[in-house]
Write a protein that holds these residues in place. Sequence first.
Motif, PDB file in Angstrom:
ATOM      1  N   GLU A  46       1.077  12.723   4.883  1.00  0.00           N
ATOM      2  CA  GLU A  46      -0.803  12.891   5.001  1.00  0.00           C
ATOM      3  C   GLU A  46      -0.558  11.276   4.709  1.00  0.00           C
ATOM      4  O   GLU A  46      -1.226  10.667   5.111  1.00  0.00           O
ATOM      5  N   GLU A  47      -0.130  11.233   3.190  1.00  0.00           N
ATOM      6  CA  GLU A  47      -0.432   9.590   3.069  1.00  0.00           C
ATOM      7  C   GLU A  47      -0.311   8.429   3.723  1.00  0.00           C
ATOM      8  O   GLU A  47      -0.858   7.531   4.073  1.00  0.00           O
ATOM      9  N   ARG A  69       0.767   3.735  -2.707  1.00  0.00           N
ATOM     10  CA  ARG A  69       0.018   5.015  -3.474  1.00  0.00           C
ATOM     11  C   ARG A  69       1.690   6.090  -3.147  1.00  0.00           C
ATOM     12  O   ARG A  69       1.209   6.913  -4.063  1.00  0.00           O
ATOM     13  N   PRO A  87       5.306  14.496  -4.617  1.00  0.00           N
ATOM     14  CA  PRO A  87       5.423  14.180  -3.009  1.00  0.00           C
ATOM     15  C   PRO A  87       6.415  14.965  -2.247  1.00  0.00           C
ATOM     16  O   PRO A  87       7.092  14.506  -1.738  1.00  0.00           O
ATOM     17  N   ASP A 127       0.643  -1.176   0.300  1.00  0.00           N
ATOM     18  CA  ASP A 127      -0.394  -0.054   0.129  1.00  0.00           C
ATOM     19  C   ASP A 127       0.565   1.734   0.009  1.00  0.00           C
ATOM     20  O   ASP A 127       0.471   1.959  -0.802  1.00  0.00           O
ATOM     21  N   VAL A 142       2.406  16.317   1.970  1.00  0.00           N
ATOM     22  CA  VAL A 142       1.889  15.191   1.034  1.00  0.00           C
ATOM     23  C   VAL A 142       2.444  13.728   1.233  1.00  0.00           C
ATOM     24  O   VAL A 142       1.580  13.049   1.733  1.00  0.00           O
ATOM     25  N   VAL A 143       3.904  12.863   1.879  1.00  0.00           N
ATOM     26  CA  VAL A 143       4.102  11.730   1.659  1.00  0.00           C
ATOM     27  C   VAL A 143       3.960  11.877   3.515  1.00  0.00           C
ATOM     28  O   VAL A 143       3.150  10.999   3.834  1.00  0.00           O
ATOM     29  N   LEU A 169       1.459   9.771  -6.544  1.00  0.00           N
ATOM     30  CA  LEU A 169       1.965  11.579  -5.645  1.00  0.00           C
ATOM     31  C   LEU A 169       2.097  11.873  -6.897  1.00  0.00           C
ATOM     32  O   LEU A 169       2.731  11.409  -7.921  1.00  0.00           O
ATOM     33  N   SER A 212      -2.547   8.111   6.857  1.00  0.00           N
ATOM     34  CA  SER A 212      -3.684   7.459   6.286  1.00  0.00           C
ATOM     35  C   SER A 212      -3.462   6.436   6.030  1.00  0.00           C
ATOM     36  O   SER A 212      -4.651   5.588   6.781  1.00  0.00           O
TER      37      SER A 212
END
Length: 156
Positions: free
Chosen positions: A109-110, A95, A102, A91, A106-107, A99, A113
Amino acid sequence: MATKGSARVVRSEKKAVVIRRPQSERRAATQRELVDATIRSFLDVGFSATTVASIAERCSMSRGALFSHYPTLFDLTTAAIVELFAQLRRDIIDRASRLDTPTPSVVVEELWSLYKRPEMSVIQEALAVAAGNSQLSRRLVPVSYTHLRAHETVLD
């Protein structure tokens, strides 16, 4: 063509021919079912409360049949934790590959999650148990390092 249990039934004009799946395929499917049932048990009752009886019941399988695939509960639970790490690693890589930009935020945050999923609580519980169990630690430390290398892939 119809499927009946572990066999495929192919009908021709003259007679039906049963084509059995190879034993290796049937064994792999049963092991996959056992690992999935173990993961579901982890999510429902936790790593430490998972029992052979509860896993066998989830698969509608006898304990003896379960032990023919995994000689001990330890072997089955470590296989399930290894699978959870592998799922998480896949995963993360998936993900990261999607991106567009990246950036660090953002990384993070991913990753967050992914890490707030219930499966991560199971992994954390297993690692906590491994801290006091050298046998489990020997099995999970290499898996943990492989998982960390997936992070390095994302951050590169």
